[in-house]
Design a protein around this motif. Structure first.
Motif, PDB file in Angstrom:
ATOM      1  N   ARG A 166      36.547  29.670  45.863  1.00 17.25           N
ATOM      2  CA  ARG A 166      37.692  30.170  45.086  1.00 17.25           C
ATOM      3  C   ARG A 166      38.980  30.033  45.876  1.00 17.25           C
ATOM      4  NH1 ARG A 166      35.162  35.578  42.298  1.00 17.25           N
ATOM      5  NH2 ARG A 166      33.841  34.452  40.843  1.00 17.25           N
ATOM      6  N   VAL A 167      38.916  30.256  47.178  1.00 20.73           N
ATOM      7  CA  VAL A 167      40.105  30.120  48.013  1.00 20.73           C
ATOM      8  C   VAL A 167      40.594  28.678  48.009  1.00 20.73           C
ATOM      9  CG1 VAL A 167      40.954  30.307  50.386  1.00 20.73           C
ATOM     10  CG2 VAL A 167      39.459  32.078  49.462  1.00 20.73           C
ATOM     11  N   LEU A 168      39.664  27.739  48.047  1.00 20.28           N
ATOM     12  CA  LEU A 168      40.033  26.325  48.033  1.00 20.28           C
ATOM     13  C   LEU A 168      40.423  25.830  46.648  1.00 20.28           C
ATOM     14  CD1 LEU A 168      37.243  24.949  50.376  1.00 20.28           C
ATOM     15  CD2 LEU A 168      39.640  25.341  50.927  1.00 20.28           C
ATOM     16  N   GLY A 169      40.211  26.644  45.625  1.00 21.89           N
ATOM     17  CA  GLY A 169      40.556  26.254  44.271  1.00 21.89           C
ATOM     18  C   GLY A 169      39.504  25.413  43.591  1.00 21.89           C
ATOM     19  N   LEU A 170      38.293  25.422  44.130  1.00 22.05           N
ATOM     20  CA  LEU A 170      37.218  24.610  43.553  1.00 22.05           C
ATOM     21  C   LEU A 170      36.362  25.398  42.567  1.00 22.05           C
ATOM     22  CD1 LEU A 170      36.146  22.746  46.801  1.00 22.05           C
ATOM     23  CD2 LEU A 170      37.623  21.920  44.977  1.00 22.05           C
ATOM     24  N   ALA A 171      36.421  26.709  42.626  1.00 24.34           N
ATOM     25  CA  ALA A 171      35.630  27.536  41.717  1.00 24.34           C
ATOM     26  C   ALA A 171      36.566  28.217  40.730  1.00 24.34           C
ATOM     27  CB  ALA A 171      34.830  28.581  42.506  1.00 24.34           C
ATOM     28  N   ARG A 172      36.023  28.561  39.587  1.00 23.76           N
ATOM     29  CA  ARG A 172      36.834  29.215  38.563  1.00 23.76           C
ATOM     30  C   ARG A 172      37.130  30.653  38.962  1.00 23.76           C
ATOM     31  NH1 ARG A 172      34.976  27.980  32.629  1.00 23.76           N
ATOM     32  NH2 ARG A 172      37.075  28.705  32.372  1.00 23.76           N
ATOM     33  N   ARG A 173      38.323  31.083  38.631  1.00 22.30           N
ATOM     34  CA  ARG A 173      38.726  32.461  38.896  1.00 22.30           C
ATOM     35  C   ARG A 173      38.947  33.173  37.572  1.00 22.30           C
ATOM     36  NH1 ARG A 173      43.628  32.080  43.019  1.00 22.30           N
ATOM     37  NH2 ARG A 173      43.698  29.911  42.457  1.00 22.30           N
ATOM     38  N   ALA A 174      38.853  34.474  37.619  1.00 20.94           N
ATOM     39  CA  ALA A 174      39.125  35.272  36.427  1.00 20.94           C
ATOM     40  C   ALA A 174      40.614  35.200  36.094  1.00 20.94           C
ATOM     41  CB  ALA A 174      38.699  36.712  36.652  1.00 20.94           C
ATOM     42  N   VAL A 175      40.915  35.162  34.836  1.00 19.34           N
ATOM     43  CA  VAL A 175      42.304  35.126  34.394  1.00 19.34           C
ATOM     44  C   VAL A 175      42.888  36.528  34.577  1.00 19.34           C
ATOM     45  CG1 VAL A 175      43.837  34.725  32.447  1.00 19.34           C
ATOM     46  CG2 VAL A 175      41.800  33.312  32.739  1.00 19.34           C
ATOM     47  N   PRO A 176      44.011  36.647  35.300  1.00 18.27           N
ATOM     48  CA  PRO A 176      44.589  37.980  35.483  1.00 18.27           C
ATOM     49  C   PRO A 176      45.145  38.522  34.175  1.00 18.27           C
ATOM     50  CG  PRO A 176      46.018  36.310  36.433  1.00 18.27           C
ATOM     51  CD  PRO A 176      44.774  35.614  35.992  1.00 18.27           C
ATOM     52  N   HIS A 177      44.985  39.802  33.976  1.00 24.46           N
ATOM     53  CA  HIS A 177      45.508  40.446  32.775  1.00 24.46           C
ATOM     54  C   HIS A 177      47.011  40.650  32.921  1.00 24.46           C
ATOM     55  CE1 HIS A 177      41.561  41.143  31.098  1.00 24.46           C
ATOM     56  NE2 HIS A 177      41.149  41.581  32.293  1.00 24.46           N
ATOM     57  N   PRO A 178      47.759  40.499  31.844  1.00 27.50           N
ATOM     58  CA  PRO A 178      49.206  40.685  31.939  1.00 27.50           C
ATOM     59  C   PRO A 178      49.559  42.146  32.221  1.00 27.50           C
ATOM     60  CG  PRO A 178      48.540  40.377  29.654  1.00 27.50           C
ATOM     61  CD  PRO A 178      47.337  40.132  30.496  1.00 27.50           C
ATOM     62  N   VAL A 179      50.640  42.321  32.958  1.00 24.13           N
ATOM     63  CA  VAL A 179      51.123  43.665  33.275  1.00 24.13           C
ATOM     64  C   VAL A 179      52.024  44.102  32.129  1.00 24.13           C
ATOM     65  CG1 VAL A 179      52.418  45.047  34.929  1.00 24.13           C
ATOM     66  CG2 VAL A 179      51.009  43.148  35.720  1.00 24.13           C
ATOM     67  N   VAL A 180      51.804  45.296  31.644  1.00 20.66           N
ATOM     68  CA  VAL A 180      52.612  45.821  30.551  1.00 20.66           C
ATOM     69  C   VAL A 180      53.195  47.163  30.963  1.00 20.66           C
ATOM     70  CG1 VAL A 180      51.342  44.639  28.744  1.00 20.66           C
ATOM     71  CG2 VAL A 180      50.592  46.880  29.491  1.00 20.66           C
ATOM     72  N   GLY A 181      54.223  47.582  30.247  1.00 27.72           N
ATOM     73  CA  GLY A 181      54.830  48.873  30.520  1.00 27.72           C
ATOM     74  C   GLY A 181      55.953  48.776  31.545  1.00 27.72           C
ATOM     75  N   PRO A 182      56.288  49.900  32.182  1.00 24.29           N
ATOM     76  CA  PRO A 182      57.411  49.924  33.130  1.00 24.29           C
ATOM     77  C   PRO A 182      57.194  49.010  34.342  1.00 24.29           C
ATOM     78  CG  PRO A 182      56.721  52.158  32.579  1.00 24.29           C
ATOM     79  CD  PRO A 182      55.723  51.229  31.976  1.00 24.29           C
ATOM     80  N   LYS A 183      55.959  48.750  34.713  1.00 24.24           N
ATOM     81  CA  LYS A 183      55.686  47.897  35.878  1.00 24.24           C
ATOM     82  C   LYS A 183      55.849  46.408  35.550  1.00 24.24           C
ATOM     83  CE  LYS A 183      53.733  50.855  38.935  1.00 24.24           C
ATOM     84  NZ  LYS A 183      53.956  50.916  40.348  1.00 24.24           N
ATOM     85  N   ALA A 184      56.111  46.069  34.290  1.00 21.68           N
ATOM     86  CA  ALA A 184      56.224  44.668  33.897  1.00 21.68           C
ATOM     87  C   ALA A 184      57.550  44.057  34.359  1.00 21.68           C
ATOM     88  CB  ALA A 184      56.101  44.536  32.385  1.00 21.68           C
ATOM     89  N   TYR A 185      58.500  44.873  34.727  1.00 25.67           N
ATOM     90  CA  TYR A 185      59.814  44.401  35.142  1.00 25.67           C
ATOM     91  C   TYR A 185      59.939  44.493  36.658  1.00 25.67           C
ATOM     92  CZ  TYR A 185      60.753  44.941  30.207  1.00 25.67           C
ATOM     93  OH  TYR A 185      60.692  44.841  28.852  1.00 25.67           O
ATOM     94  N   PRO A 186      60.714  43.581  37.270  1.00 24.34           N
ATOM     95  CA  PRO A 186      60.870  43.641  38.731  1.00 24.34           C
ATOM     96  C   PRO A 186      61.622  44.899  39.152  1.00 24.34           C
ATOM     97  CG  PRO A 186      62.252  41.914  37.799  1.00 24.34           C
ATOM     98  CD  PRO A 186      61.417  42.442  36.693  1.00 24.34           C
ATOM     99  N   GLN A 187      61.285  45.380  40.323  1.00 18.54           N
ATOM    100  CA  GLN A 187      61.964  46.559  40.868  1.00 18.54           C
ATOM    101  C   GLN A 187      63.378  46.164  41.309  1.00 18.54           C
ATOM    102  OE1 GLN A 187      60.515  49.588  40.894  1.00 18.54           O
ATOM    103  NE2 GLN A 187      58.718  48.699  39.930  1.00 18.54           N
ATOM    104  N   TRP A 188      64.221  47.168  41.516  1.00 16.16           N
ATOM    105  CA  TRP A 188      65.610  46.885  41.895  1.00 16.16           C
ATOM    106  C   TRP A 188      65.680  46.171  43.237  1.00 16.16           C
ATOM    107  CZ3 TRP A 188      67.511  48.811  46.401  1.00 16.16           C
ATOM    108  CH2 TRP A 188      66.814  49.869  46.973  1.00 16.16           C
ATOM    109  N   TRP A 189      64.811  46.516  44.177  1.00 11.16           N
ATOM    110  CA  TRP A 189      64.850  45.879  45.496  1.00 11.16           C
ATOM    111  C   TRP A 189      64.362  44.439  45.432  1.00 11.16           C
ATOM    112  CZ3 TRP A 189      60.228  44.157  47.313  1.00 11.16           C
ATOM    113  CH2 TRP A 189      59.067  44.725  46.766  1.00 11.16           C
ATOM    114  N   GLN A 190      63.487  44.126  44.468  1.00 13.87           N
ATOM    115  CA  GLN A 190      63.058  42.746  44.300  1.00 13.87           C
ATOM    116  C   GLN A 190      64.203  41.882  43.771  1.00 13.87           C
ATOM    117  OE1 GLN A 190      59.704  43.564  41.747  1.00 13.87           O
ATOM    118  NE2 GLN A 190      58.238  43.117  43.398  1.00 13.87           N
ATOM    119  N   ARG A 191      65.009  42.457  42.909  1.00 14.26           N
ATOM    120  CA  ARG A 191      66.163  41.721  42.385  1.00 14.26           C
ATOM    121  C   ARG A 191      67.196  41.477  43.480  1.00 14.26           C
ATOM    122  NH1 ARG A 191      67.161  43.849  36.235  1.00 14.26           N
ATOM    123  NH2 ARG A 191      64.977  43.889  35.668  1.00 14.26           N
TER     124      ARG A 191
END
Length: 66
Positions: A3-28
Motif C-alpha cells: 500500500r505504501v508503494l501504491g501497488l495495493a488498493r486502499r480504502a477510499v477516504p470518507h469526505p469530511v463534513v461539518g465545521p471541520k470541512a473548512y480549513p482552519q484560520w492558521w492553515q489559511r
C-alpha cells in the motif's frame, strides 16, 4: 508495504463534513505565507535569469564587434 508503494488498493477516504470541512484560520495564513514566498522566490529566479541573459548578450555583442 504494498500500500505504501501504491501497488495495493486502499480504502477510499470518507469526505469530511461539518465545521471541520473548512480549513482552519492558521492553515489559511500559512498558505498565504507560502504562496507569497513562492512568488518572491520565482520572481527572484526570473529576474536573475533575465539579468544573466542581458550580461551574456552584452558580452557576446562585445566579442562580435571586436
Amino acid at each position: 508495504m504494498l500500500r505504501v508503494l501504491g501497488l495495493a488498493r486502499r480504502a477510499v477516504p470518507h469526505p469530511v463534513v461539518g465545521p471541520k470541512a473548512y480549513p482552519q484560520w492558521w492553515q489559511r495564513i500559512f498558505a498565504l505565507v507560502v504562496l507569497a514566498a513562492m512568488v518572491v522566490v520565482i520572481g527572484f529566479v526570473l529576474a536573475a535569469l533575465v539579468g544573466l541573459g542581458v550580461v551574456v548578450a552584452g558580452f557576446l555583442l562585445e566579442q562580435f564587434i571586436s
